[in-house]
Write a protein that holds these residues in place. Structure first.
Motif: not given
Length: 109
Positions: A54-62, A65-66, A68-79
Motif C-alpha cells: 500500500g505504501s508503494t502504491i501510495s508513493t507511486v501515485f504521489f 500527481v506531484s 500538479l500538487a506542487f503547482v497547487m501548493g499541496l506538495g508538502e502536505s501531500g508528501f
C-alpha cells in the motif's frame, strides 16, 4: 482485477491507518507488557507486507500527481500524507505495536 482492487483498497487504507490514534481505543487491562506473540506474528506476516504494498502504491501515485500538487501548493502536505506517514507506519514502529513508533526512525530528518 480483484488483486488490483484489493491493492488499491489497502493503498488507500494505509495512510488512514497511519493517521488513526489507536491510543484512544480502549484496551483490556492486562499484566503483560508489550504485544503478544500472536500480534507480533500477525504484524510481521500480514500487516507489514500489506502496508508495504500500500505504501508503494501510495508513493507511486504521489509521484504521478506531484507536479500538479506542487503547482497547487499541496506538495508538502501531500508528501506527508501519501509518502511519509504510510512508510513510517510500515517500517518505523515496533513489531506488534501499532501506536508506538521508534524515535530515531523518521523520513523528515
Amino acid at each position: 482485477l480483484i488483486i488490483l482492487t484489493i491493492l488499491l483498497i489497502f493503498s488507500l487504507a494505509c495512510p488512514v491507518m497511519a493517521q488513526t490514534d489507536l491510543q484512544a481505543i480502549p484496551e483490556a487491562t492486562t499484566t503483560q507488557e508489550g504485544p503478544s506473540i500472536g500480534m507480533k506474528v500477525l504484524d510481521v506476516l500480514l500487516v507489514r507486507p500489506v502496508c508495504m504494498v500500500g505504501s508503494t502504491i501510495s508513493t507511486v501515485f504521489f509521484v504521478a500527481v506531484s507536479p500538479l500538487a506542487f503547482v497547487m501548493g499541496l506538495g508538502e502536505s501531500g508528501f506527508e500524507t501519501m509518502v511519509q506517514m504510510p512508510w513510517e507506519f510500515t517500517s518505523c514502529r515496533y513489531v506488534g505495536e501499532f501506536n508506538h513508533y521508534k524515535e530515531h526512525c523518521s523520513l523528515d530528518e
